[in-house]
Motif scaffolding. Structure first.
Motif, PDB file in Angstrom:
ATOM      1  N   HIS A 114       0.832  -1.212   0.000  1.00  0.00           N
ATOM      2  CA  HIS A 114       0.000   0.000   0.000  1.00  0.00           C
ATOM      3  C   HIS A 114       0.866   1.262   0.000  1.00  0.00           C
ATOM      4  O   HIS A 114       0.514   2.267  -0.610  1.00  0.00           O
ATOM      5  CB  HIS A 114      -0.975  -0.003   1.178  1.00  0.00           C
ATOM      6  CG  HIS A 114      -0.342   0.187   2.523  1.00  0.00           C
ATOM      7  ND1 HIS A 114       0.237  -0.839   3.231  1.00  0.00           N
ATOM      8  CD2 HIS A 114      -0.189   1.308   3.282  1.00  0.00           C
ATOM      9  CE1 HIS A 114       0.703  -0.380   4.376  1.00  0.00           C
ATOM     10  NE2 HIS A 114       0.466   0.914   4.441  1.00  0.00           N
ATOM     11  N   GLU A 115       2.032   1.212   0.647  1.00  0.00           N
ATOM     12  CA  GLU A 115       2.939   2.362   0.626  1.00  0.00           C
ATOM     13  C   GLU A 115       3.592   2.505  -0.744  1.00  0.00           C
ATOM     14  O   GLU A 115       3.839   3.622  -1.214  1.00  0.00           O
ATOM     15  CB  GLU A 115       4.009   2.217   1.715  1.00  0.00           C
ATOM     16  CG  GLU A 115       3.465   2.365   3.129  1.00  0.00           C
ATOM     17  CD  GLU A 115       4.563   2.382   4.172  1.00  0.00           C
ATOM     18  OE1 GLU A 115       5.738   2.618   3.798  1.00  0.00           O
ATOM     19  OE2 GLU A 115       4.261   2.158   5.359  1.00  0.00           O
ATOM     20  N   LEU A 116       3.855   1.379  -1.393  1.00  0.00           N
ATOM     21  CA  LEU A 116       4.394   1.419  -2.758  1.00  0.00           C
ATOM     22  C   LEU A 116       3.384   2.071  -3.702  1.00  0.00           C
ATOM     23  O   LEU A 116       3.756   2.908  -4.528  1.00  0.00           O
ATOM     24  CB  LEU A 116       4.714   0.004  -3.232  1.00  0.00           C
ATOM     25  CG  LEU A 116       5.137  -0.124  -4.709  1.00  0.00           C
ATOM     26  CD1 LEU A 116       6.450   0.612  -4.965  1.00  0.00           C
ATOM     27  CD2 LEU A 116       5.254  -1.595  -5.104  1.00  0.00           C
ATOM     28  N   LEU A 117       2.116   1.696  -3.569  1.00  0.00           N
ATOM     29  CA  LEU A 117       1.072   2.296  -4.406  1.00  0.00           C
ATOM     30  C   LEU A 117       0.978   3.802  -4.157  1.00  0.00           C
ATOM     31  O   LEU A 117       0.814   4.594  -5.093  1.00  0.00           O
ATOM     32  CB  LEU A 117      -0.276   1.626  -4.138  1.00  0.00           C
ATOM     33  CG  LEU A 117      -0.451   0.231  -4.756  1.00  0.00           C
ATOM     34  CD1 LEU A 117      -1.689  -0.461  -4.182  1.00  0.00           C
ATOM     35  CD2 LEU A 117      -0.552   0.323  -6.270  1.00  0.00           C
ATOM     36  N   ASN A 118       1.078   4.199  -2.899  1.00  0.00           N
ATOM     37  CA  ASN A 118       1.072   5.636  -2.579  1.00  0.00           C
ATOM     38  C   ASN A 118       2.252   6.346  -3.228  1.00  0.00           C
ATOM     39  O   ASN A 118       2.116   7.454  -3.757  1.00  0.00           O
ATOM     40  CB  ASN A 118       1.111   5.840  -1.059  1.00  0.00           C
ATOM     41  CG  ASN A 118      -0.272   5.898  -0.438  1.00  0.00           C
ATOM     42  OD1 ASN A 118      -1.191   6.493  -1.009  1.00  0.00           O
ATOM     43  ND2 ASN A 118      -0.434   5.279   0.718  1.00  0.00           N
ATOM     44  N   TYR A 119       3.412   5.700  -3.191  1.00  0.00           N
ATOM     45  CA  TYR A 119       4.614   6.280  -3.811  1.00  0.00           C
ATOM     46  C   TYR A 119       4.425   6.414  -5.328  1.00  0.00           C
ATOM     47  O   TYR A 119       4.799   7.434  -5.925  1.00  0.00           O
ATOM     48  CB  TYR A 119       5.827   5.402  -3.508  1.00  0.00           C
ATOM     49  CG  TYR A 119       7.108   5.891  -4.152  1.00  0.00           C
ATOM     50  CD1 TYR A 119       7.777   7.012  -3.641  1.00  0.00           C
ATOM     51  CD2 TYR A 119       7.640   5.240  -5.262  1.00  0.00           C
ATOM     52  CE1 TYR A 119       8.945   7.467  -4.238  1.00  0.00           C
ATOM     53  CE2 TYR A 119       8.808   5.683  -5.857  1.00  0.00           C
ATOM     54  CZ  TYR A 119       9.458   6.797  -5.339  1.00  0.00           C
ATOM     55  OH  TYR A 119      10.613   7.255  -5.939  1.00  0.00           O
TER      56      TYR A 119
END
Length: 232
Positions: A114-119
């Motif tokens: 989910h943090e990768l998607l945000n990035y």
């Protein structure tokens, strides 16, 4: 879905209550394709999908040109990704695209999904792009739903992009659809698409009743035995 797609192509936001359609939403397809490429770059269809999308910005002609260049120079590549990699040696746009994919792959090695998607959203401004499209709020809600699914998945014993991609593929394979995100409220300025059954008790200033060219199905009245809920 056909009515909604047609209306949105004309710039008219439409909403249909459905338990399907999430995996076919363009914004969801693009992000899942990108995660597949991050997981394994040697996947022709996801790679071409990402390149053809707003994330890559390549036209059909440019993609065909990359493949044609490979044939012209006699590159014996098994994968389109290999074609793209060779082509990037002399084309700045392609090189920048591959550099961005490699950046995402590096971040995927230590970031939760989910943090990768945000990035990815921060670097590409993809969320701003889809919000500017017809039914942008619903599209953005679909992306947020994907982030929520990734966040929930990370709470299980499985971690990483690879497992999340497999998880979403299994949901799609066994038709476990979520339905698109519902962002409709009473004041929403949209065309609402529903069955007559769903419309009972509701009032609207303008109504289009579709499918009136079909005859009423009288098959039940010609059966060998006719049963009525009141008359027996």
């Amino acid at each position: 879905e056909i009515f909604r797609k047609t209306l949105e192509e004309e710039g008219l936001p439409a909403y249909v209550e459905s338990r399907t359609g999430y995996f076919s939403a363009q914004e969801v397809q693009v992000l899942l394709a990108l995660l597949s490429v991050i997981d394994n770059p040697l996947q022709d269809i996801p790679l071409a999908s990402v390149m053809r999308s707003q994330l890559g910005g390549f036209s059909d002609e440019e993609l065909a040109g990359i493949r044609a260049e490979g044939k012209r120079k006699g590159w014996r590549d098994d994968y389109f990704a290999q074609n793209v990699s060779r082509y990037a040696e002399t084309d700045e746009k392609t090189a920048q695209f591959l550099h961005q994919i490699e950046d995402f792959r590096i971040h995927a090695s230590y970031l939760p999904t989910h943090e990768l998607l945000n990035y990815i959203l921060e670097q590409t401004h993809f969320d701003s792009y889809i919000r500017a499209l017809p039914a942008g709020e619903r599209r953005l809600a679909n992306v947020k739903m994907l982030l929520a699914k990734a966040r929930t998945f990370e709470k299980t014993s499985f971690r990483g992009v690879s497992h999340f991609v497999r998880y979403m593929e299994q949901l799609k394979k066994y038709e476990v659809d979520f339905g698109e995100a519902n962002v409709l409220d009473e004041g929403a300025d949209v065309v609402r698409i529903m069955t007559i059954h769903k419309s009972k008790g509701l009032e609207f200033p303008v109504v289009f009743v579709c499918g009136m060219h079909h005859k009423i199905n009288l098959q039940d009245t010609t059966g060998r035995m006719i049963i009525d809920s009141d008359l027996g």
